[in-house]
Write a protein that holds these residues in place. Structure first.
Motif, PDB file in Angstrom:
ATOM      1  N   ASN A  37      30.364  -5.692  13.282  1.00 34.64           N
ATOM      2  CA  ASN A  37      29.471  -6.238  14.317  1.00 34.64           C
ATOM      3  C   ASN A  37      28.022  -5.777  14.208  1.00 34.64           C
ATOM      4  O   ASN A  37      27.250  -5.937  15.139  1.00 34.64           O
ATOM      5  CB  ASN A  37      30.012  -5.878  15.700  1.00 34.64           C
ATOM      6  N   ILE A  38      27.649  -5.181  13.100  1.00 38.63           N
ATOM      7  CA  ILE A  38      26.283  -4.652  12.980  1.00 38.63           C
ATOM      8  C   ILE A  38      25.295  -5.770  12.650  1.00 38.63           C
ATOM      9  O   ILE A  38      25.679  -6.901  12.372  1.00 38.63           O
ATOM     10  CB  ILE A  38      26.202  -3.555  11.900  1.00 38.63           C
ATOM     11  N   ASN A  39      24.006  -5.429  12.663  1.00 40.30           N
ATOM     12  CA  ASN A  39      22.967  -6.364  12.228  1.00 40.30           C
ATOM     13  C   ASN A  39      22.628  -6.109  10.760  1.00 40.30           C
ATOM     14  O   ASN A  39      22.445  -4.963  10.353  1.00 40.30           O
ATOM     15  CB  ASN A  39      21.724  -6.209  13.095  1.00 40.30           C
ATOM     16  N   GLU A  79      18.993   2.680  18.192  1.00 39.19           N
ATOM     17  CA  GLU A  79      19.804   1.905  17.267  1.00 39.19           C
ATOM     18  C   GLU A  79      19.277   2.291  15.890  1.00 39.19           C
ATOM     19  O   GLU A  79      18.072   2.249  15.641  1.00 39.19           O
ATOM     20  CB  GLU A  79      19.615   0.398  17.484  1.00 39.19           C
ATOM     21  N   ARG A  96      14.511   1.231  18.199  1.00 42.14           N
ATOM     22  CA  ARG A  96      15.298   1.313  16.961  1.00 42.14           C
ATOM     23  C   ARG A  96      14.496   2.025  15.882  1.00 42.14           C
ATOM     24  O   ARG A  96      13.271   2.088  15.965  1.00 42.14           O
ATOM     25  CB  ARG A  96      15.644  -0.099  16.442  1.00 42.14           C
ATOM     26  N   ARG A 104      22.601  -4.576  18.764  1.00 41.67           N
ATOM     27  CA  ARG A 104      23.938  -4.662  18.180  1.00 41.67           C
ATOM     28  C   ARG A 104      24.921  -5.168  19.217  1.00 41.67           C
ATOM     29  O   ARG A 104      24.911  -4.719  20.366  1.00 41.67           O
ATOM     30  CB  ARG A 104      24.380  -3.277  17.694  1.00 41.67           C
ATOM     31  N   ASN A 164      28.504  -5.505  21.062  1.00 45.74           N
ATOM     32  CA  ASN A 164      29.689  -4.626  21.087  1.00 45.74           C
ATOM     33  C   ASN A 164      30.970  -5.387  21.306  1.00 45.74           C
ATOM     34  O   ASN A 164      31.030  -6.593  21.268  1.00 45.74           O
ATOM     35  CB  ASN A 164      29.516  -3.506  22.122  1.00 45.74           C
ATOM     36  N   VAL A 176      29.272 -11.664  15.153  1.00 45.66           N
ATOM     37  CA  VAL A 176      27.890 -11.751  15.658  1.00 45.66           C
ATOM     38  C   VAL A 176      27.399 -13.190  15.833  1.00 45.66           C
ATOM     39  O   VAL A 176      26.270 -13.409  16.275  1.00 45.66           O
ATOM     40  CB  VAL A 176      26.883 -10.929  14.793  1.00 45.66           C
ATOM     41  N   ASP A 234      23.887   1.026  12.954  1.00 44.53           N
ATOM     42  CA  ASP A 234      23.799  -0.210  13.744  1.00 44.53           C
ATOM     43  C   ASP A 234      23.217  -1.359  12.934  1.00 44.53           C
ATOM     44  O   ASP A 234      23.372  -2.527  13.293  1.00 44.53           O
ATOM     45  CB  ASP A 234      22.919   0.032  14.969  1.00 44.53           C
ATOM     46  N   MET A 235      22.483  -1.005  11.892  1.00 46.78           N
ATOM     47  CA  MET A 235      21.845  -2.017  11.035  1.00 46.78           C
ATOM     48  C   MET A 235      21.903  -1.494   9.607  1.00 46.78           C
ATOM     49  O   MET A 235      21.773  -0.285   9.390  1.00 46.78           O
ATOM     50  CB  MET A 235      20.371  -2.191  11.421  1.00 46.78           C
TER      51      MET A 235
END
Ligand code: 5AD
Ligand code: FES
Length: 330
Positions: free
Chosen positions: A249-251, A180, A142, A328, A330, A34, A210-211
């Motif tokens: 790769n998530i937040n 998300e 989200r 997020r 990809n 990220v 995603d988070m």
């Protein structure tokens, strides 16, 4: 630390001898997947009225020793507008489970905010599929709803009259609707086991969150858990670092609760896997009243002060403030 099994996760959580390696590996994974940008989300805590009884939370309805407030839809939109003018690319609306904000009222707020140039995150608890659909159709991007713990027995103990299966249903509905989805857990709840924390991390992976927000439990004096011990900062950081290593790769926000236990908690978290910060953009008059747990940071500050403070901290460690919406990668 590639391809960690459940046993590996448990081992790493129990043993503190590899912490340094764990944190720097999570930092590497963060950078690789990220990048160096930190996403700032402007958080508006718009109502502290809550119909639920979560044992750990200062906003629980049984707490009579709290000054309750609701911010009007007009003011919420106004605060969001000010946050966007300050540079925020995401607005997060959070509240207790307050029925005043019906689907209709929420949709009016959502539409007002979506006229601004920002992504919108909601964090307002368990609702029906129909409500979630209405919010999405109105423009919400989200949704945050922590599972809190995947240990069903512990979940039921911590949440009187709540249904663990319904919480899962919410997460699934939100995914289905194309949000998300953010979830996460508390670390250090009474009787929470290391094994269950490993299950929490695997659960995040399984539902493809995603988070993920992770914070230590902090006992609140006006709750039934007032005499319990606080969660451990390092253990919470380890759960977060492992989540980064496994979900990649998530937040992941550096949470406010981390900073409550450690004066440099958010920066340490940003250097151990986190890539998001959610500064408070609520006006000062409400901040102290949104007391989920005691000693929350920034309760006497204002939105401009927090923005400058966190920007400076982030820049001081060689990271950049993102200027995009922060979906997020990809
Ligand atoms: N200590 C730490 N975090 C808490 N939360 C609620 N009460 C506490 C507490 N006493 C967290 C929950 C919730 C989020 C908004 O705040 O995980 O999802
Ligand atoms: Fe609020 Fe630092 S983020 S004063």
């Amino acid at each position: 630390m590639e391809n960690l099994t459940r046993d590996d996760i448990i081992e790493l959580l129990k043993d503190d001898s590899q912490n340094k390696e764990l944190f720097s590996y999570a930092d590497e994974i963060r950078k690789k997947y990220v990048g160096d940008e930190v996403h700032l989300r402007g958080l508006i805590e718009f109502s502290n009225i809550c119909k639920r009884e979560c044992l750990y939370c200062g906003l629980r309805c049984e707490n009579k020793n709290i000054d309750r407030y609701r911010i009007s839809p007009e003011d919420i939109i106004l605060y969001a507008q000010k946050a966007v003018e300050m540079g925020y690319k995401t607005i997060v609306l959070q509240s207790g489970e307050d029925s005043f904000y019906s689907a209709e009222v929420m949709c009016e707020i959502i539409k007002g905010i979506k006229k601004l140039d920002a992504a919108l995150t909601l964090s307002i608890g368990e609702r029906s599929f129909e409500d979630y659909k209405a919010f999405k159709d109105a423009g919400a991007d989200r949704y945050l709803i922590r599972i809190e713990t995947t240990d069903k027995k512990l979940y039921e103990k911590m949440h009187p009259h709540a249904d663990f299966e319904n919480r899962i249903r919410c997460l699934k509905d939100l995914k289905k609707l194309g949000y998300e989805v953010g979830t996460g857990c508390l670390v250090g709840l009474p009787n929470q086991t290391i094994e269950s924390l490993a299950n929490d991390i695997l659960f995040f992976k399984e539902i493809n969150a995603d988070m993920i927000g992770i914070g230590p439990f902090i006992p609140h004096p006006q709750t039934p858990l007032n005499d319990e011990q606080s969660g451990n900062f390092t253990l919470a950081l380890k759960v977060m670092a492992l989540t980064r290593i496994i979900l990649k790769n998530i937040n992941i926000p550096a949470t406010t609760a981390m900073e409550t236990l450690n004066p440099n908690g958010r920066i340490i978290a940003l250097q151990s896997g986190a890539n998001v910060v959610m500064p408070n953009v609520t006006t000062t008059e409400y901040r102290a009243k949104y007391e989920i747990y005691p000693n929350k940071i920034c309760i006497n500050e204002n939105p401009t002060k927090c923005r400058t403070c966190i920007e400076n901290k982030i820049k001081s460690i060689g990271r950049k403030i993102s200027t995009d919406y922060g979906f997020r990668k990809n």
